[in-house]
Design an enzyme around this catalytic site. Structure first.
Site, short mmCIF file in Angstrom:
data_model
loop_
_atom_site.label_atom_id
_atom_site.label_comp_id
_atom_site.label_asym_id
_atom_site.label_seq_id
_atom_site.Cartn_x
_atom_site.Cartn_y
_atom_site.Cartn_z
N ASN A 1 14.73 -2.46 -54.41
CA ASN A 1 16.18 -2.66 -54.34
C ASN A 1 16.88 -2.30 -55.65
OD1 ASN A 1 15.15 -4.80 -55.75
ND2 ASN A 1 16.37 -6.36 -54.74
N CYS A 2 16.19 -1.64 -56.58
CA CYS A 2 16.77 -1.24 -57.86
C CYS A 2 17.41 0.14 -57.72
CB CYS A 2 15.67 -1.22 -58.92
SG CYS A 2 16.13 -0.45 -60.47
N ASP A 3 18.69 0.26 -58.08
CA ASP A 3 19.39 1.53 -57.95
C ASP A 3 18.75 2.64 -58.78
OD1 ASP A 3 21.22 0.42 -56.20
OD2 ASP A 3 22.70 0.00 -57.78
#
Length: 104
Positions: free
Chosen positions: A8-10
Site C-alpha cells: 500500500n506504499c505509493d
C-alpha cells in the site's frame, strides 16, 4: 530482481509499475531474508531505518535504541522503501539516482 516494500506504499507502487518483471515482496507479510537485510544494513547503514515514518514517531526512546536489525524485524514498516535487489546490487528508495542506475 526483487522489490521489498509495502503493497500500500505509493513509492513502492511506482517502482513496481516501472519494473513490472520484478518480484514484489511485502515486508509485512513475508519479511526480508536475514542475509539480505544484513547486506542492506552493511551497504546503507542507518539510512535503512525510516526515521520520518509514523511508526518511528510511535516508538519509545528505548525501542528506538534497539539494534537496527532487531528493530526492523519487530517493525518491518520502518524499513525505508523500496529496497531493490538484483543479484549483488542493491538500491534503497525510488529517487532519480535509483531510476538512473536501473536504466529508467
Amino acid at each position: 530482481m526483487r522489490i521489498y516494500g509495502l503493497k500500500n506504499c505509493d513509492t513502492c507502487r511506482a517502482a513496481r509499475k516501472a519494473l513490472p518483471d520484478a518480484e514484489f515482496v511485502d515486508v509485512r507479510e513475508t519479511g526480508v531474508l536475514p542475509d539480505v537485510m544484513e547486506a542492506a544494513l552493511a551497504q546503507f547503514g542507518d539510512k535503512l531505518v525510516n526515521t520520518r515514518s509514523t511508526t518511528w514517531r510511535g516508538l519509545s526512546e528505548e525501542e528506538r535504541a534497539e539494534a537496527p536489525l532487531d528493530l526492523l524485524a519487530a517493525h518491518p514498516a520502518l524499513m525505508k522503501r523500496p529496497l531493490i535487489v538484483n543479484e549483488d546490487s542493491m538500491w534503497l528508495g525510488w529517487d532519480a539516482k535509483t531510476r538512473s542506475a536501473l536504466g529508467l
